[in-house]
Design a protein around this motif. Structure first.
Motif, PDB file in Angstrom:
ATOM      1  N   UNK A 135     -34.383 104.635 -38.803  1.00 11.99           N
ATOM      2  CA  UNK A 135     -33.731 105.276 -37.667  1.00 11.99           C
ATOM      3  C   UNK A 135     -34.185 104.582 -36.383  1.00 11.99           C
ATOM      4  N   UNK A 136     -33.236 104.347 -35.459  1.00 10.29           N
ATOM      5  CA  UNK A 136     -33.561 103.613 -34.234  1.00 10.29           C
ATOM      6  C   UNK A 136     -32.743 104.146 -33.066  1.00 10.29           C
ATOM      7  N   UNK A 137     -33.341 104.084 -31.887  1.00  7.87           N
ATOM      8  CA  UNK A 137     -32.630 104.473 -30.669  1.00  7.87           C
ATOM      9  C   UNK A 137     -33.061 103.618 -29.500  1.00  7.87           C
ATOM     10  N   UNK A 138     -32.143 103.387 -28.563  1.00  6.10           N
ATOM     11  CA  UNK A 138     -32.459 102.561 -27.388  1.00  6.10           C
ATOM     12  C   UNK A 138     -31.355 102.707 -26.357  1.00  6.10           C
ATOM     13  N   UNK A 139     -31.649 102.408 -25.089  1.00  7.38           N
ATOM     14  CA  UNK A 139     -30.615 102.453 -24.049  1.00  7.38           C
ATOM     15  C   UNK A 139     -29.711 101.231 -24.105  1.00  7.38           C
ATOM     16  N   UNK A 140     -28.446 101.431 -23.739  1.00  6.83           N
ATOM     17  CA  UNK A 140     -27.479 100.336 -23.622  1.00  6.83           C
ATOM     18  C   UNK A 140     -26.933 100.364 -22.198  1.00  6.83           C
ATOM     19  N   UNK A 141     -27.066  99.292 -21.441  1.00  4.52           N
ATOM     20  CA  UNK A 141     -26.596  99.290 -20.051  1.00  4.52           C
ATOM     21  C   UNK A 141     -25.075  99.359 -19.975  1.00  4.52           C
ATOM     22  N   UNK A 142     -24.574  99.871 -18.860  1.00  5.78           N
ATOM     23  CA  UNK A 142     -23.138 100.088 -18.696  1.00  5.78           C
ATOM     24  C   UNK A 142     -22.453  99.093 -17.777  1.00  5.78           C
ATOM     25  N   UNK A 143     -23.215  98.369 -16.967  1.00  4.36           N
ATOM     26  CA  UNK A 143     -22.582  97.397 -16.075  1.00  4.36           C
ATOM     27  C   UNK A 143     -23.602  96.353 -15.629  1.00  4.36           C
ATOM     28  N   UNK A 144     -23.136  95.126 -15.360  1.00  5.28           N
ATOM     29  CA  UNK A 144     -24.057  94.084 -14.927  1.00  5.28           C
ATOM     30  C   UNK A 144     -24.693  94.405 -13.573  1.00  5.28           C
ATOM     31  N   UNK A 145     -25.950  94.043 -13.422  1.00  4.47           N
ATOM     32  CA  UNK A 145     -26.617  94.200 -12.132  1.00  4.47           C
ATOM     33  C   UNK A 145     -25.952  93.310 -11.084  1.00  4.47           C
ATOM     34  N   UNK A 146     -26.062  93.723  -9.836  1.00  2.67           N
ATOM     35  CA  UNK A 146     -25.500  92.935  -8.742  1.00  2.67           C
ATOM     36  C   UNK A 146     -26.293  91.653  -8.517  1.00  2.67           C
ATOM     37  N   UNK A 147     -27.545  91.670  -8.927  1.00  4.26           N
ATOM     38  CA  UNK A 147     -28.399  90.494  -8.749  1.00  4.26           C
ATOM     39  C   UNK A 147     -29.274  90.314  -9.974  1.00  4.26           C
ATOM     40  N   UNK A 148     -29.454  89.062 -10.416  1.00  5.06           N
ATOM     41  CA  UNK A 148     -30.229  88.792 -11.616  1.00  5.06           C
ATOM     42  C   UNK A 148     -31.526  88.052 -11.342  1.00  5.06           C
ATOM     43  N   UNK A 149     -31.809  87.713 -10.102  1.00  7.96           N
ATOM     44  CA  UNK A 149     -33.031  86.961  -9.813  1.00  7.96           C
ATOM     45  C   UNK A 149     -33.730  87.562  -8.597  1.00  7.96           C
ATOM     46  N   UNK A 150     -34.983  87.179  -8.402  1.00  4.70           N
ATOM     47  CA  UNK A 150     -35.746  87.705  -7.263  1.00  4.70           C
ATOM     48  C   UNK A 150     -35.803  86.722  -6.097  1.00  4.70           C
ATOM     49  N   UNK A 151     -35.005  85.647  -6.205  1.00 12.49           N
ATOM     50  CA  UNK A 151     -34.983  84.662  -5.133  1.00 12.49           C
ATOM     51  C   UNK A 151     -36.222  83.793  -5.060  1.00 12.49           C
ATOM     52  N   UNK A 152     -37.009  83.840  -6.141  1.00 11.24           N
ATOM     53  CA  UNK A 152     -38.287  83.117  -6.092  1.00 11.24           C
ATOM     54  C   UNK A 152     -38.624  82.426  -7.413  1.00 11.24           C
ATOM     55  N   UNK A 153     -38.874  83.250  -8.456  1.00 14.16           N
ATOM     56  CA  UNK A 153     -39.343  82.670  -9.707  1.00 14.16           C
ATOM     57  C   UNK A 153     -39.069  83.547 -10.924  1.00 14.16           C
ATOM     58  N   UNK A 154     -38.187  84.534 -10.783  1.00 12.76           N
ATOM     59  CA  UNK A 154     -37.865  85.445 -11.881  1.00 12.76           C
ATOM     60  C   UNK A 154     -36.352  85.528 -12.048  1.00 12.76           C
ATOM     61  N   UNK A 155     -35.899  85.510 -13.299  1.00  8.89           N
ATOM     62  CA  UNK A 155     -34.481  85.597 -13.635  1.00  8.89           C
ATOM     63  C   UNK A 155     -34.322  86.556 -14.809  1.00  8.89           C
ATOM     64  N   UNK A 156     -33.235  87.331 -14.800  1.00  3.98           N
ATOM     65  CA  UNK A 156     -32.965  88.284 -15.882  1.00  3.98           C
ATOM     66  C   UNK A 156     -31.890  87.741 -16.816  1.00  3.98           C
ATOM     67  N   UNK A 157     -31.895  88.260 -18.055  1.00  3.57           N
ATOM     68  CA  UNK A 157     -30.898  87.857 -19.037  1.00  3.57           C
ATOM     69  C   UNK A 157     -30.639  88.999 -20.013  1.00  3.57           C
ATOM     70  N   UNK A 158     -29.435  89.036 -20.586  1.00  2.00           N
ATOM     71  CA  UNK A 158     -29.104  90.021 -21.611  1.00  2.00           C
ATOM     72  C   UNK A 158     -29.042  91.434 -21.069  1.00  2.00           C
ATOM     73  N   UNK A 159     -29.516  92.397 -21.869  1.00  2.00           N
ATOM     74  CA  UNK A 159     -29.486  93.802 -21.460  1.00  2.00           C
ATOM     75  C   UNK A 159     -30.237  94.028 -20.156  1.00  2.00           C
ATOM     76  N   UNK A 160     -31.273  93.265 -19.909  1.00  2.00           N
ATOM     77  CA  UNK A 160     -32.036  93.410 -18.668  1.00  2.00           C
ATOM     78  C   UNK A 160     -31.158  93.146 -17.451  1.00  2.00           C
ATOM     79  N   UNK A 161     -30.129  92.298 -17.623  1.00  2.00           N
ATOM     80  CA  UNK A 161     -29.185  92.010 -16.549  1.00  2.00           C
ATOM     81  C   UNK A 161     -27.958  92.904 -16.622  1.00  2.00           C
ATOM     82  N   UNK A 162     -27.878  93.745 -17.660  1.00  2.00           N
ATOM     83  CA  UNK A 162     -26.772  94.689 -17.782  1.00  2.00           C
ATOM     84  C   UNK A 162     -25.528  94.138 -18.450  1.00  2.00           C
TER      85      UNK A 162
END
Length: 392
Positions: A244-271
């Motif tokens: 048995x497993x459960x987890x959140x699923x995002x509903x829409x992409x984030x407006x921004x995927x990076x911090x303008x410096x040194x971090x970038x998001x991908x996949x569910x983390x980016x929505x």
């Protein structure tokens, strides 16, 4: 000092790690131990083709999708000129992680804690699985691919702590030997407010097993009871439960995927999960690819603005599809009457063909403008009630 640390070893993180390693970068893939995401496991032919997925990972080939309405109306949609592949995330994700390691990525098992910085750049702080101690991974770039409740996104990217999501829950069961209504070559999608008041339930075959589950964004819904009800209605109550497993699923992409410096998001983390269908594996892997491309440019030039290229590349190809699917979810998932009308609309051959042409190829089909016009008019008729929900 590594070039990149990827936090999260699902399809998105593993893809980013593999592609960055193949581009000649030193990469660490940091992943928690024993994580299996709840997922129906559907992958379209384009994913299988684009990412060279071997037949050994395809546990079932689906040739029909059955839509089931709140009143029990069933619409079977044949998948012409192909199939939808099914994977088991327990084995598929590990295959992708191993492939990243074969490309040169270093696998580390542990839990992400935070990002610290010194004069040398970011340092990913994590708890090492092997000894329970806190350790650090110094790097130039961090890619957060750690899911819808991404710790990297919450700490580093504006808006990363407010992403909307539904909770998905499923049970992997032994496939039934002989149950009326179960077909190992067919996916069942249940649009019934008694199962999910705002999303849907599903029965997806996985060869020797099956995924049965549902999702919802409404607080107070008993996901386990809803899944038990779905199993009972599908004749699967007596099948042995494997996990048995459960987890959140995002509903829409984030407006921004990076911090303008040194971090970038991908996949569910980016929505990047498709609205309406909740499909995520293909879009996660594409998200990993565009993150790797943007990360490579960042590492090559040192320009932080290069990180913005990941979201731009993804949305350039998939924004329209996401908007159409989001509009459909808002229009049809709000009540059982609307869900009944949606399943009724699925009787239409133009709807069926264009839906699966778009699904298989991951783009809106532009070659049949008259069909699009017909669908638009029928959609309006169903939404406004000009066509009765019980009329085909």
């Amino acid at each position: 000092m590594y070039d990149a640390v990827i936090v999260g070893g699902g399809p998105s993180g593993a893809t980013a790690a593999e592609e960055l390693a193949r581009a000649g970068h030193s990469v660490v893939l940091l992943d928690r131990d024993g994580r299996i995401k709840p997922c129906g496991g559907a992958v379209p032919p384009r994913l299988i083709r684009d990412y060279d997925i071997p037949d050994s990972q395809i546990v079932a080939r689906i040739t029909t999708a059955r839509m089931i309405s709140p009143t029990g109306r069933q619409v079977d949609i044949p998948i012409e000129n192909g199939y939808v592949g099914m994977v088991d995330r327990e084995h598929f994700d590990e295959f992708l992680r191993n492939r990243a390691a074969q490309a040169g990525a270093v696998r580390v098992t542990g839990t992400f804690l935070r990002i610290e910085r010194d004069e040398g750049g970011p340092r990913v702080i994590y708890r090492d699985k092997s000894n329970g101690e806190t350790a650090a991974l110094p790097c130039k770039l961090v890619i957060g691919a750690d899911g819808a409740r991404s710790g990297v996104a919450r700490a580093e990217v504006p808006g990363g702590d407010t992403i909307p999501y539904v909770i998905a829950y499923h049970e992997i069961i032994e496939a039934p030997k002989a149950v009326a209504g179960y077909d190992p070559d067919r996916c069942d999608v249940v649009y019934d407010g008694a199962i999910s008041p705002d999303f849907y339930g599903w029965v997806f075959p996985h060869g020797g097993s099956a995924s049965v589950g549902m999702g919802t964004g409404i607080d107070g819904v008993d996901l386990k009871q809803a899944t038990a009800d779905l199993r009972a209605a599908s004749g699967l109550a007596d099948c042995e439960t494997i996990r048995r497993e459960g987890a959140p699923i995002p509903l829409e992409p984030l407006k921004r995927w990076d911090n303008g410096r040194d971090v970038l998001l991908a996949g569910d983390a980016a929505g990047v999960v498709a609205p309406s269908s909740g499909e995520g594996i293909y879009y996660a892997m594409v998200g990993g690819s565009v993150a790797a491309q943007a990360g490579h440019e960042f590492l090559r030039t040192g320009r932080a603005s290069a990180l913005q290229g990941a979201r731009k590349a993804f949305m350039r190809e998939h924004k329209t599809v996401f908007r159409v699917l989001a509009s459909m979810q808002k229009a049809y998932y709000r009540s059982d009457d609307r869900r009944e009308r949606f399943v009724s609309l699925c009787h239409d051959e133009d709807v069926q063909k264009l839906t699966f042409e778009a699904y298989m190829n991951k783009e809106l089909v532009k070659a049949r403008p008259l069909a699009h016009l017909k669908i638009g008019l029928k959609n309006i008729a169903h939404l406004t009630g000009l066509v009765g929900a019980n009329r085909i």
